[in-house]
Design a protein around this motif. Structure first.
Motif, PDB file in Angstrom:
ATOM      1  N   LEU A 174      -4.889 -34.464 -41.476  1.00  0.00           N
ATOM      2  CA  LEU A 174      -4.513 -33.978 -40.141  1.00  0.00           C
ATOM      3  C   LEU A 174      -5.642 -33.170 -39.503  1.00  0.00           C
ATOM      4  O   LEU A 174      -5.693 -33.022 -38.303  1.00  0.00           O
ATOM      5  CB  LEU A 174      -3.243 -33.128 -40.211  1.00  0.00           C
ATOM      6  CG  LEU A 174      -1.934 -33.873 -40.494  1.00  0.00           C
ATOM      7  CD1 LEU A 174      -0.776 -32.909 -40.630  1.00  0.00           C
ATOM      8  CD2 LEU A 174      -1.644 -34.898 -39.419  1.00  0.00           C
ATOM      9  N   ARG A 200      -4.075 -29.310 -44.327  1.00  0.00           N
ATOM     10  CA  ARG A 200      -4.304 -30.291 -43.273  1.00  0.00           C
ATOM     11  C   ARG A 200      -5.513 -31.162 -43.569  1.00  0.00           C
ATOM     12  O   ARG A 200      -5.529 -32.347 -43.223  1.00  0.00           O
ATOM     13  CB  ARG A 200      -4.441 -29.597 -41.921  1.00  0.00           C
ATOM     14  CG  ARG A 200      -3.073 -29.211 -41.445  1.00  0.00           C
ATOM     15  CD  ARG A 200      -2.990 -28.294 -40.282  1.00  0.00           C
ATOM     16  NE  ARG A 200      -1.591 -27.917 -40.197  1.00  0.00           N
ATOM     17  CZ  ARG A 200      -0.709 -28.505 -39.380  1.00  0.00           C
ATOM     18  NH1 ARG A 200      -1.097 -29.447 -38.556  1.00  0.00           N
ATOM     19  NH2 ARG A 200       0.555 -28.163 -39.403  1.00  0.00           N
ATOM     20  N   HIS A 212       3.583 -35.237 -36.999  1.00  0.00           N
ATOM     21  CA  HIS A 212       2.713 -35.124 -38.172  1.00  0.00           C
ATOM     22  C   HIS A 212       3.421 -35.660 -39.408  1.00  0.00           C
ATOM     23  O   HIS A 212       2.837 -36.379 -40.221  1.00  0.00           O
ATOM     24  CB  HIS A 212       2.324 -33.663 -38.415  1.00  0.00           C
ATOM     25  CG  HIS A 212       1.325 -33.158 -37.426  1.00  0.00           C
ATOM     26  ND1 HIS A 212       1.196 -31.834 -37.113  1.00  0.00           N
ATOM     27  CD2 HIS A 212       0.426 -33.814 -36.670  1.00  0.00           C
ATOM     28  CE1 HIS A 212       0.245 -31.684 -36.209  1.00  0.00           C
ATOM     29  NE2 HIS A 212      -0.226 -32.870 -35.919  1.00  0.00           N
ATOM     30  N   ASN A 272       1.430 -33.320 -31.098  1.00  0.00           N
ATOM     31  CA  ASN A 272       1.046 -32.343 -32.117  1.00  0.00           C
ATOM     32  C   ASN A 272       2.235 -31.631 -32.734  1.00  0.00           C
ATOM     33  O   ASN A 272       2.085 -30.624 -33.421  1.00  0.00           O
ATOM     34  CB  ASN A 272       0.078 -31.325 -31.525  1.00  0.00           C
ATOM     35  CG  ASN A 272      -1.303 -31.920 -31.376  1.00  0.00           C
ATOM     36  OD1 ASN A 272      -1.729 -32.717 -32.220  1.00  0.00           O
ATOM     37  ND2 ASN A 272      -1.994 -31.597 -30.305  1.00  0.00           N
TER      38      ASN A 272
END
Lengths: 291, 311, 257
Positions: free
Chosen positions: C61, C56, B204, B199
């Motif tokens: 995400l 996000r 990402h 994470n």
């Protein structure tokens, strides 16, 4: 009447592989019953200065000074044991993030009580009463609930109020606040600053307010030291910060975008090597002058 | 060291080249980062002591025929159980009159062989299982980790014993058995590391550049897990040597007359009261090598700790 | 994917949530706004207001969302393809967390290029470093050899090297000193003009958003309470009480004197 705190030629150095790094270089300043702001960017040595006053520089860091006097008594001559009595009892410190300062597995009330009982040798009931009243003074609406809560159940703003309460219980003469509101939202920031301001004023304490935010410091403090690469480059009255003359201070102020004064291109700070070579400006003031 | 006395000019510029903050090629960037780790490791005397012992072990194994005063297999029943220092037997002789020092020297080859094979295989199995479980999550995680738990539920030596008895005694099977019993902790570590990394913003970021799971695991997560695994493996090395010795001791590892240290202790057991050196000498060898690995592991932990280097 | 028309990013009735059943937390409730192609749009709010969650959701995400999100005129489903990632890139808040600690600048940039099948990797890296104002000597450095501002420049270079048209900016300067913030904001402004980029920027700082964006949505507790133009914001013409409270708090700091 003398200053509460006076620091003369304070230096903090760290040996590294590429020679000695001086985080703070021969700075001098004094603190009366006032709110003294220390501003600077990351790496300017402002936090190191706060820690150095409490002699909290970890090895291999080296702390040197002609003297650091608290009401005339030189802190550098105290033993580590005597120093521990100074920390928290006469000088308290509030850190940026309360989450790291509170024990996560202990109830908030117990933590505050413990500190108070160690200090005042008070009974359990007395400590609890004092704690609850202290939580009330930092404008916590439901002190009983907070007393029995764990740190993770608190928001950032609440946590910082608790820290303030905890630090003020032993009635210290000096409070060092290191970026106390940087982790908070703007609306909460204001409340916490106001609470701190009120308490410091009422008790006639000295406050050292360390921050990177020029606007907050100029609104909140009486006097400001501006630090750059370990030195004080300028000192001025906080309300006159916007008329500062040192090119670093001016550059910093101009690089902040302002809602009311839109520009296409923000001014960029042009650093000058001379700033880090010039000797430090003295921040010592006799108390009479401030009033 | 000799470099610096012979070529002071060159080596000081090499030093600068290695410690620069502005590397100019991929190779230099990598080499200088290794060199910095080496500098840090070098400043830890205990770790250097460990490295020195292990280096000596490698040299001894390499030059065994030159170093050993006698053949490890030649028997001389007339000189059986000679005490250390007598009759030319520096560390004494065993029940068949073989020179214990020579057997220890040749035995270091077997020890190194077992240790390096296990050290290569077990963490790699653990790395595959752990990172896949940690990154992919869901039912894959559950399945892989329950299998890991099953392996962890048995005492190591007992499980290894079961494998060896199923596969047959011998050094290769011993290695295989040790690998099969020692990968689960590595899978656990790799999974834990992966959970903290998966994470992170930099994962990402690479995900948002369209990288698939396989690429993220192998090229972005593995490099960060490997350092903790290396540390753990070095610290486990002692355990691996002891398990191998234990299998040898029980007669399920190296077979006689091979001079495996554990098997040597086992053979000396019968004489432990009257002829202490037969079992003690190989025991000391195991002790010294285990200690060396532990010291190195401690030093590596200081150098490689990703938490310390991340900022 | 690129279209000549006006469509940049569009959101209609978007909800985003985390967790299921009793543990469900609604982070964004019924959000809608449109960013024209080539425009620059700001999302302002305090922590927990859901502003970052919207980014996000757009990037995939945050997997649990409903409603309609469209990018360059195309509706997004649950999966994002390569095509999406070559058009939309993101710059993260904390430059200390967004660069892989064991990868040099060169490795970070070439990885991005190879993922999208670009050739002339060497030339492109040299050019992008130049574009984001980093000297070529930075090319083979490790992240720990860079300052916060330099790291953020690398992060911007990583996002732009694959030539996207839309850049999502998640508090790109909140972890930086003000003087460095000015440099990064100037860089972002210049790159937008040079490359005709579309920006969607999230920030807690009204002044920063006011400097960068022409239209601003104010978020509170997962909802967009007001969308206003930067002119109205500067003139302090806010209708919603929460916006006024935010404006007060950020302007008051200076007015106190």
């Amino acid at each position: 009447m003398t200053n509460l705190l006076e620091v003369k030629n304070l230096t903090v150095k760290f040996p590294t592989r590429h020679g000695v790094f001086e985080a703070v270089r021969r700075i001098s300043f004094s603190l009366g019953r006032e709110r003294l702001g220390i501003v600077g960017e990351s790496g300017s040595g402002k936090s190191m200065t706060g820690r150095a006053i409490l002699r909290l520089i970890k090895s291999p860091g080296i702390l040197e000074a002609d003297y650091i006097t608290l009401e005339g008594k030189d802190l550098l001559t105290l033993s580590e044991k005597e120093m521990r009595r100074v920390r928290g009892h006469r000088i308290s410190m509030i850190m940026q993030d309360p989450k790291f300062s509170l024990n996560p597995v202990m109830r908030i009330g117990d933590q505050i009580c413990e500190g108070y009982r160690l200090h005042a040798r008070a009974s359990r009931a007395e400590a609890k009463k004092k704690t609850l009243s202290m939580l009330e003074t930092v404008l916590i609406r439901d002190p009983e609930r907070v007393f029995n809560a764990y740190p993770h159940e608190m928001s950032g703003g609440m946590g910082q109020r608790i820290m303030i309460a905890m630090m003020l219980i032993p009635d210290p003469q000096i409070l060092i606040a290191d970026e106390p509101t940087s982790a908070l939202d703007v609306t909460v920031q204001k409340e916490v600053l106001e609470i701190m301001d009120k308490l410091v004023r009422e008790r006639g304490m000295g406050l050292i307010f360390i921050s990177h935010d020029l606007n907050v410091v100029s609104a909140f403090c009486d006097r400001v030291l501006i630090m750059y690469s370990g030195r004080i480059v300028e000192t001025c009255r906080a309300d006159q910060l916007h008329e500062a003359t040192h090119p670093y201070t001016v550059g910093l102020l101009n690089s902040i975008p302002q809602l009311e004064h839109p520009v296409d291109h923000l001014e960029v700070l042009q650093r000058d090597d001379a700033w880090s070579k010039d000797p430090s400006v003295s921040g010592i003031v006799e108390t009479e002058e401030i009033a | 060291m000799s470099m610096s006395t012979e070529l002071p000019q060159k080596s000081s510029s090499l030093y600068e080249w290695l410690t620069t903050d502005t590397p100019t090629s991929r190779k230099q960037a990598r080499l200088s980062s290794w060199y910095r780790s080496w500098l840090e490791l070098r400043s830890n005397p205990m770790a250097m002591f460990g490295i020195a012992i292990l280096l000596a072990l490698v040299l001894i194994a390499w030059f065994a025929p030159l170093l050993a005063p006698q053949s490890p297999f030649t028997q001389d029943l007339a000189a059986r159980l000679t005490p250390p220092g007598e009759g030319g037997y520096i560390l004494g002789s065993d029940s068949l009159g073989r020179d214990i020092l020579s057997r220890l020297i040749y035995g270091s080859r077997i020890t190194l062989y077992i240790v390096s094979l296990v050290a290569l295989m077990a963490p790699i199995v653990g790395l595959f299982v752990g990172t896949a479980a940690g990154y992919l999550g869901g039912w894959i995680d559950v399945t892989l980790m329950r299998i890991t738990d099953i392996f962890l539920a048995f005492p190591k030596l007992i499980l290894a014993l079961a494998f060896v008895s199923a596969l047959g005694a011998g050094i290769e099977n011993a290695v295989l058995a040790i690998v099969l019993t020692s990968w689960p902790p590595y899978a656990r570590i790799a999974r834990a590391e992966t959970l903290t990394i998966r994470n992170a913003d930099f994962i990402h970021a690479i995900k948002l550049q369209g990288a698939g799971a396989l690429r993220i695991i192998t090229r972005h997560i593995w490099p960060l897990c490997i350092s903790s695994l290396v540390i753990r493996v070095t610290l486990d090395m002692a355990g691996i040597i002891l398990t191998a010795a234990g299998l040898g001791f029980l007669g399920l590892g190296a077979q006689p007359p091979s001079p495996e240290w554990g098997a040597m202790i086992s053979a000396g057991r019968k004489f432990i009261l009257d002829h202490w050196w037969v079992a003690t000498m190989p025991g000391l060898a195991i002790f010294i090598v285990s200690l060396a690995f532990n010291l190195l592991g401690d030093g590596l932990r200081d150098v490689l700790d990703p938490k310390k280097n991340s900022k | 994917m690129s279209q000549g028309n006006n469509a940049g990013i569009g959101l209609e009735h978007v909800n985003v949530w985390f967790g299921e059943h009793e543990e469900r937390v609604d982070a964004v409730k019924d959000a809608g706004f449109a960013v024209p192609f080539g425009g620059s749009f700001g999302l302002v709010g305090e922590s927990g207001s859901g502003k970052s969650t919207i980014l996000r959701a757009i990037t995939g995400l945050a997997p649990d969302w409903s409603g309609k999100i469209s990018v360059l005129g195309q509706d997004l489903g649950q999966d994002r393809g390569k095509e999406f990632y070559s058009a939309v890139q993101m710059v993260f808040q904390d430059p200390y967390a967004s660069l892989h600690p064991r990868q040099t600048v060169d490795r970070v940039l070439s990885e991005a290029l190879s993922l999208h099948g670009f050739d002339t990797i060497n030339d492109r890296i040299i050019k992008i470093l130049d574009d984001v104002g980093l000297d070529q000597s930075f090319r083979f450095r490790w992240p720990h050899q860079l300052s916060g501002g330099q790291r953020q420049r690398v992060a911007i270079a990583r996002a732009l090297i694959i030539e996207p048209t839309i850049l999502l900016l998640d508090e790109p300067t909140s972890a930086l000193d003000v003087s460095v913030q000015a440099e990064i904001l100037n860089l972002l402004t210049r790159l937008r003009t040079e490359r005709g980029l579309t920006y969607l920027m999230v920030s807690h700082d009204l002044a920063v958003v006011g400097h960068m964006c022409s239209e601003i949505a104010v978020m509170n507790d997962g909802e967009i309470v007001e969308v206003l133009s930067v002119e109205d914001l500067r003139a302090l013409k806010a209708n919603h009480p929460y916006t006024r409270q935010l404006l007060d708090a950020s302007v008051q700091k200076r007015k106190n004197e």
